[in-house]
Design a protein around this motif. Structure first.
Motif, PDB file in Angstrom:
ATOM      1  N   MET A   1      39.244  33.097  45.202  1.00 27.64           N
ATOM      2  CA  MET A   1      40.618  33.115  45.735  1.00 27.64           C
ATOM      3  C   MET A   1      40.714  33.981  46.978  1.00 27.64           C
TER       4      MET A   1
ATOM      5  N   GLU B   1      46.535  34.841  47.057  1.00 24.71           N
ATOM      6  CA  GLU B   1      46.516  34.308  45.687  1.00 24.71           C
ATOM      7  C   GLU B   1      46.158  35.409  44.692  1.00 24.71           C
TER       8      GLU B   1
ATOM      9  N   VAL C   1      46.057  27.260  42.750  1.00 27.68           N
ATOM     10  CA  VAL C   1      47.165  28.207  42.935  1.00 27.68           C
ATOM     11  C   VAL C   1      47.300  28.650  44.387  1.00 27.68           C
ATOM     12  N   LYS C   2      46.669  27.914  45.274  1.00 24.74           N
ATOM     13  CA  LYS C   2      46.734  28.285  46.698  1.00 24.74           C
ATOM     14  C   LYS C   2      48.189  28.273  47.186  1.00 24.74           C
TER      15      LYS C   2
ATOM     16  N   SER D   1      49.213  37.438  44.186  1.00 27.04           N
ATOM     17  CA  SER D   1      50.186  36.755  43.324  1.00 27.04           C
ATOM     18  C   SER D   1      49.731  36.807  41.870  1.00 27.04           C
TER      19      SER D   1
ATOM     20  N   ILE E   1      52.437  30.564  39.559  1.00 30.16           N
ATOM     21  CA  ILE E   1      51.114  30.643  38.922  1.00 30.16           C
ATOM     22  C   ILE E   1      51.288  30.769  37.407  1.00 30.16           C
TER      23      ILE E   1
END
Lengths: 188, 312
Positions: free
Chosen positions: B40, B44, A141-142, B47, A149
């Motif tokens: 992460m 990220e 998900v970078k 998000s 996502i």
């Protein structure tokens, strides 16, 4: 190093074939154990390679199996897909007795496979491989937006979650009511 | 042996009774999700926490370490600069509400080695900033040109474990300097631990050492050119006020350096350490390089004209 052979669903697994462990023969003969996944394919794995798995290592550390007993009692991991167990076994063999590198680029990129691998590795308690896998999951998900996502990982929205919860409650209520009615009928 | 085999059978039976795993993020156990979130980076995580409430709770429960975090604001916009694993992240916003919602998340999860706060305009009327009870976790905190009330609000929001606080006040905060006297007053009243230290550098305040002593005249144990010692309510503890003065940082120096420290009442004057260069450098690492005349000559090289004029 492992060898695999398609087994049957019977209790006694098929005889696995053995590939040479390494060019240099060890002074003390190495002990081997056998594992199989959902597909019943039996993998022969050395005790040294299995040391990566805290779960299996804990299981075998006091067993003192003979070769025959080990063959006759493969570790059944019915909750792990055969190809996933194969990946795990390969990784354990590749990293047997070696310090683990900071990165591992050979992990599957395919989402479902990676998640299955993560779960299997977590179950088998292979700490280093779990770290690589989690890093790989994070890489998926970078640079992605929340919407992206949600799509990639199929994360339901809060509204969808609530609806599913309501539905589940409704179903549970109906089932409970059905059971009560059945019990009342039996009593009559 | 047979009991071992029985145990093994029991363990493997348990393993076969486990459910078949699904392959979706939503079906992953929370502890694995947390491990993945731990890998992460900040964007990220931000998000992911916006995808659903359940994910937000998970992300918010995971701490994230930053080497440096800088929170700035003026009448035009608010800015955040974060540094983690040699990577920089920044965010700017002219929407105060959005900015502070974001800050509250960072405050909740961030563990800062260095935290810099610089809000020039007062935020006292801004309830979200003043009343939010989340705490900053930081080792070294610096207030740079920060409104005094904002600084006090942030100081109240610091978790235990802070090792140093550096305060660079603006001239507009000069009238509020008396608030600094509250620090020894707090130590006097609260029985603070021996070794607790507060260092401050102040620009262009003549006689501030004497001003300070005037606040505690009835408590002075001893006083000298560089040091003064005052009693606390605990008979075992004193407070040592030191003025940072040596051959380079002289008494007429533009910037005044002070150190306050809780010491044992048993401590003898001969045990005082002449380490002011060391603690001054902690506050201002470059000051000796800059003002030490010998090194200035060395660094200036052939440009002797400039060096001469500096000396004058």
């Amino acid at each position: 190093m492992s060898s695999t052979e398609q087994g049957t669903s019977s209790a006694a697994p098929a005889e696995p074939t053995t590939a040479p462990e390494s060019a240099a023969a060890p002074e003390v003969p190495e002990s081997f154990y056998y594992v199989h996944g959902k597909d019943k394919v039996v993998h022969k794995v050395s005790a040294g390679a299995l040391q990566h798995s805290a779960l299996i290592h804990g299981m075998i550390s006091n067993l003192g199996y003979t070769e025959e007993q080990a063959k006759a009692n493969p570790f059944p991991f019915e909750n792990i897909d055969g190809d996933i167990l194969q990946m795990v076994v390969d990784w354990c063999n590749q990293h047997k007795g070696k310090p683990t590198p900071p990165e591992d680029t050979n992990l599957p990129k395919q989402k479902e496979k990676l998640f299955d691998l993560v779960l299997a590795v977590n179950y088998l308690e292979i700490k280093e491989l779990l770290t690589y896998c989690c890093k790989q999951v994070a890489m998926m998900v970078k640079g992605k937006s929340p919407e992206e996502i949600r799509e990639i990982w199929m994360i339901p929205t809060d509204a969808e979650d609530e609806a599913a919860e309501k539905e589940a409650k409704k179903r549970a209520g109906k089932e409970a009511a059905g059971e009560t009615a059945a019990a009342a009928g039996d009593a009559k | 042996m047979s009991s071992n085999i029985e145990n093994f059978t029991e363990i493997t039976e348990k393993s076969t009774a486990e459910p078949i795993y699904d392959t979706n993020w939503c079906h992953m156990p929370a502890e694995i999700k947390l491990k993945c979130i731990g890998k992460m980076e900040i964007n990220e995580r931000l998000s992911l926490r916006c995808t659903a409430n359940a994910e937000r709770s998970l992300v918010d429960s995971q701490k994230i370490e930053f080497y440096r975090g800088c929170f700035e604001g003026d009448d035009e916009e608010f800015r955040v600069f974060l540094n983690r694993n040699h990577r920089n992240y920044s965010k700017r916003s002219d929407d105060k509400n959005q900015f502070f919602e974001w800050i509250n998340y960072i405050k909740k999860v961030g563990v800062f080695e260095k935290l810099v706060i610089s809000f020039e305009d007062s935020l006292v009327d801004y309830e979200q900033f003043i009343t939010n009870d989340g705490l900053f976790t930081a080792k070294n905190v610096k207030f740079s040109y920060c409104d005094f009330d904002n600084m006090i609000a942030v100081l109240r929001k610091l978790k235990d474990g802070v090792e140093s606080i550096e305060i660079n006040l603006t001239f507009t905060a000069f009238d509020e300097l008396a608030e600094i006297y509250e620090i020894p007053q707090m130590w006097i009243n609260r029985n603070s631990k021996i070794g607790t230290t507060f260092q401050v550098s102040i620009n262009e305040i003549d006689g501030s050492f004497d001003e300070f002593l005037e606040q505690f005249t009835d408590r002075i144990v001893s006083t000298g050119e560089k040091r003064a010692r005052i009693r606390t309510n605990n008979l075992d503890r004193h407070i040592l006020l030191e003025r940072g003065v040596d051959d380079v940082i002289t008494i007429d120096f533009l910037i005044k350096f002070f150190r306050l420290m809780v010491i044992s009442a048993e401590m003898k004057e001969s045990e005082y350490e002449d380490d002011c260069k060391e603690w001054i450098c902690k506050m201002n690492p470059e000051i000796y390089d800059y003002y030490d005349s010998e090194s200035s000559f060395e660094e200036s090289g052939d440009d002797s004209e400039d060096s001469d004029s500096q000396e004058e």
